[in-house]
Scaffold this motif. Structure first.
Motif, PDB file in Angstrom:
ATOM      1  N   ARG A  18       0.817  -1.224   0.000  1.00  0.00           N
ATOM      2  CA  ARG A  18       0.000   0.000   0.000  1.00  0.00           C
ATOM      3  C   ARG A  18       0.852   1.276   0.000  1.00  0.00           C
ATOM      4  O   ARG A  18       0.321   2.377   0.098  1.00  0.00           O
ATOM      5  N   ILE A  19       2.173   1.109  -0.097  1.00  0.00           N
ATOM      6  CA  ILE A  19       3.040   2.296  -0.158  1.00  0.00           C
ATOM      7  C   ILE A  19       3.340   2.607  -1.623  1.00  0.00           C
ATOM      8  O   ILE A  19       3.731   1.741  -2.391  1.00  0.00           O
ATOM      9  N   GLU A  20       3.102   3.867  -1.977  1.00  0.00           N
ATOM     10  CA  GLU A  20       3.268   4.304  -3.371  1.00  0.00           C
ATOM     11  C   GLU A  20       4.753   4.415  -3.742  1.00  0.00           C
ATOM     12  O   GLU A  20       5.147   4.079  -4.858  1.00  0.00           O
ATOM     13  N   ASN A  21       5.566   4.889  -2.787  1.00  0.00           N
ATOM     14  CA  ASN A  21       6.977   5.199  -3.078  1.00  0.00           C
ATOM     15  C   ASN A  21       7.805   3.968  -3.438  1.00  0.00           C
ATOM     16  O   ASN A  21       7.456   2.854  -3.075  1.00  0.00           O
ATOM     17  N   LYS A  81       3.892   8.223   0.571  1.00  0.00           N
ATOM     18  CA  LYS A  81       2.519   8.266   0.051  1.00  0.00           C
ATOM     19  C   LYS A  81       1.838   6.911   0.192  1.00  0.00           C
ATOM     20  O   LYS A  81       2.352   5.893  -0.264  1.00  0.00           O
ATOM     21  N   GLU A  82       0.678   6.961   0.847  1.00  0.00           N
ATOM     22  CA  GLU A  82      -0.104   5.735   1.031  1.00  0.00           C
ATOM     23  C   GLU A  82      -1.092   5.628  -0.128  1.00  0.00           C
ATOM     24  O   GLU A  82      -1.716   6.629  -0.504  1.00  0.00           O
ATOM     25  N   LYS A  83      -1.238   4.423  -0.688  1.00  0.00           N
ATOM     26  CA  LYS A  83      -2.202   4.250  -1.781  1.00  0.00           C
ATOM     27  C   LYS A  83      -3.619   4.365  -1.244  1.00  0.00           C
ATOM     28  O   LYS A  83      -3.891   3.990  -0.105  1.00  0.00           O
ATOM     29  N   GLU A  84      -4.508   4.854  -2.084  1.00  0.00           N
ATOM     30  CA  GLU A  84      -5.930   4.874  -1.726  1.00  0.00           C
ATOM     31  C   GLU A  84      -6.407   3.427  -1.586  1.00  0.00           C
ATOM     32  O   GLU A  84      -5.767   2.516  -2.102  1.00  0.00           O
ATOM     33  N   GLY A  85      -7.559   3.227  -0.996  1.00  0.00           N
ATOM     34  CA  GLY A  85      -8.138   1.891  -0.933  1.00  0.00           C
ATOM     35  C   GLY A  85      -7.618   1.090   0.246  1.00  0.00           C
ATOM     36  O   GLY A  85      -7.175   1.658   1.251  1.00  0.00           O
ATOM     37  N   GLY A 105      -5.001  -7.358  -8.836  1.00  0.00           N
ATOM     38  CA  GLY A 105      -4.957  -6.871  -7.451  1.00  0.00           C
ATOM     39  C   GLY A 105      -4.689  -7.962  -6.440  1.00  0.00           C
ATOM     40  O   GLY A 105      -4.656  -7.693  -5.243  1.00  0.00           O
ATOM     41  N   LEU A 165      -5.715  -6.222  -3.026  1.00  0.00           N
ATOM     42  CA  LEU A 165      -5.836  -4.765  -2.947  1.00  0.00           C
ATOM     43  C   LEU A 165      -7.108  -4.376  -3.688  1.00  0.00           C
ATOM     44  O   LEU A 165      -7.363  -4.893  -4.778  1.00  0.00           O
ATOM     45  N   LYS A 196     -10.653  -1.167  -3.689  1.00  0.00           N
ATOM     46  CA  LYS A 196     -11.030   0.219  -3.350  1.00  0.00           C
ATOM     47  C   LYS A 196     -11.369   0.409  -1.874  1.00  0.00           C
ATOM     48  O   LYS A 196     -11.206   1.483  -1.320  1.00  0.00           O
TER      49      LYS A 196
END
Ligand code: AMP
Ligand code: GLY
Length: 428
Positions: free
Chosen positions: A300-303, A323-327, A360, A388, A390
């Motif tokens: 769930r981490i964007e970086n 940055k944390e991913k949405e969902g 996902g 993963l 929404k």
């Protein structure tokens, strides 16, 4: 970068998975690894994760730039202290700071000095005094072995008799060996548990996505404690206001206290919390990522994960915008028959390819072995099926759809992973 990961569980597969996505990664190694890890890293089974001499030799031979340990044991035994002497970088605390997990009395002392909220406690090194204290205090009461016990050293006792038996087992029968030379006896806290994990260079920290583990073997939190049967992230239990309190009252003062001791903490710091009437209390600290929490947090981490680790090692973590991913993410652990006791091994795992076709879904391997392009079970916790999506309900549905496609003889998994979130969403 050439990176070596230590460990062979689902957490380590997750670490390898996110590292393998990094453009900065040149080559990935893992000791000992597992079936899934062997598909993305060069694995070596014949070196123990606490054999520092051979790990150092391996690092020099393979020109490793960085070692990332998954479990606590090598850290507590001095992985960083030993490898740094050889000029090898380790992403994790030194042996002194690792005592925050390695010795519960050390952790309590740090918490006391820094005024960190935790259960009231006493430390004992004589069983007779411990028993007298239990007689005086009464039950419910919690008895804990001081040292590392692979997650089995805690007895939450509802009666005085149970508590006295726990003292006897730990201090007289020595069921955990030296780890039971000292014990902690503390008050029982009643509330909701959550895992709060930060990444830190000792001075700055970034909070990773929040999560909640499911420790008991069976649905509705029944049956024996396990390493963790599933997790989800984020947890609605921790809102922004509570996050702020946890960081101000727990994370920041803990890091400051270790810095004051002359050992700034570097790596993942995991606070196992009990939330009592919206106030956080520390049950324990771990000097590593949680397992299966890692399986829902890291994806769930964007970086770029390696970029964050590099920033920590360079003391530049404050420049990172984590940055944390949405969902949401949900991980369901599929375990062998008999786990957490004696379990069966060598069962053929079927249906992995089909499950992996669901967008996902990520299958993290724990106790698996790859033989002639087929996977077989080789541990208690076998797979962590992560989905993963929404939101939590959709991620739960997707994870269980994938689980239903995978099979091995004697498989056991909980059917209610993530459902706890609904209680918090409806205001509990
Ligand atoms: P620990 O290894 O210290 O986190 O303890 C393992 C588990 O025992 C925790 O996840 C809690 O479920 C429980 N536990 C530990 N300490 C306490 C406490 N003071 N009150 C209630 N439950 C506790
Ligand atoms: N899942 C709990 C732990 O890793 O300690």
């Amino acid at each position: 970068m050439r990176v070596l990961v230590l460990g062979g569980g689902g957490r380590e597969h997750t670490i390898c998975y996110v590292l393998s996505k990094s453009p900065k990664l040149e080559k990935l190694f893992c000791i000992p690894g597992n079936g899934g890890i062997s598909e993305i890293a060069e694995t070596t089974e014949n070196i123990s994760v606490t054999d520092f001499e051979n790990i150092a030799r391996f690092c020099k031979e393979k020109r490793i730039d960085l070692v990332i340990p998954g479990p606590e044991e090598p850290l507590v035994k001095g992985l960083r202290d030993n490898l740094e002497k050889e000029g090898i970088k380790v992403f994790g605390p030194d042996s002194f700071s690792s005592l925050i997990e390695g010795s519960k009395s050390f952790a309590k002392e740090i918490m006391n000095k820094a005024g960190i909220p935790t259960a009231r406690f006493e430390v004992f090194d004589e069983p007779s005094k411990a028993k007298a204290y239990i007689e005086k205090k009464g039950a419910p009461i919690v008895v804990k072995a001081d040292g590392l016990c692979a997650g089995k050293g805690v007895f939450v006792c509802e009666t005085k008799e149970e508590a006295i038996k726990a003292v006897e087992k730990i201090m007289e029968e020595k069921i955990f060996g030296e780890a039971g030379n000292k014990i902690i006896i503390e008050e029982k806290l009643v509330g909701e548990e959550a895992s709060y994990i930060v990444i830190t260079d000792g001075f700055n920290f970034k909070t990773l996505p929040t999560s909640q583990d499911h420790k008991r073997l069976l649905d509705n939190d029944e049956g024996p404690n396990t390493g963790g049967m599933g997790a989800y992230s984020p947890t609605p239990l921790i809102d922004q206001e509570l996050k702020k309190r946890i960081e101000e009252k727990i994370v920041a003062p803990t890091l400051k206290a270790l810095e004051r001791e002359g050992h700034p903490y570097l790596g993942f710091l995991y606070a196992g919390l009990m939330i009592v009437d919206k106030e956080p209390y520390v049950l324990e600290f771990n000097c590593r990522l949680g397992d299966p929490e890692a399986q829902v947090i890291l994806p769930r981490i964007e970086n770029d994960f390696l970029e964050i680790i590099e920033a920590v090692l360079e003391g530049n973590l404050n420049k990172v915008d984590l940055k944390e991913k949405e969902g949401a993410a949900v991980c369901v652990v599929m375990a062998s028959k008999g786990y957490p006791g004696k379990y069966e091994k060598g069962k053929k795992i079927e249906g992995l390819d089909k499950a992996l076709q669901i967008p996902g879904v990520i299958v993290f391997h724990a106790g698996t072995k790859k033989i002639n392009n087929e996977f077989y079970t080789s541990g208690g916790r076998v797979l962590g099926i992560t989905a993963l999506d929404k939101d939590i309900p959709s991620a739960i549905e997707k994870a269980y759809k994938a689980v239903s496609m995978i099979h091995f003889e004697g498989v056991h998994y909980r059917k209610d992973i993530g459902k706890r979130a609904f209680k918090y969403l409806s205001g509990f």
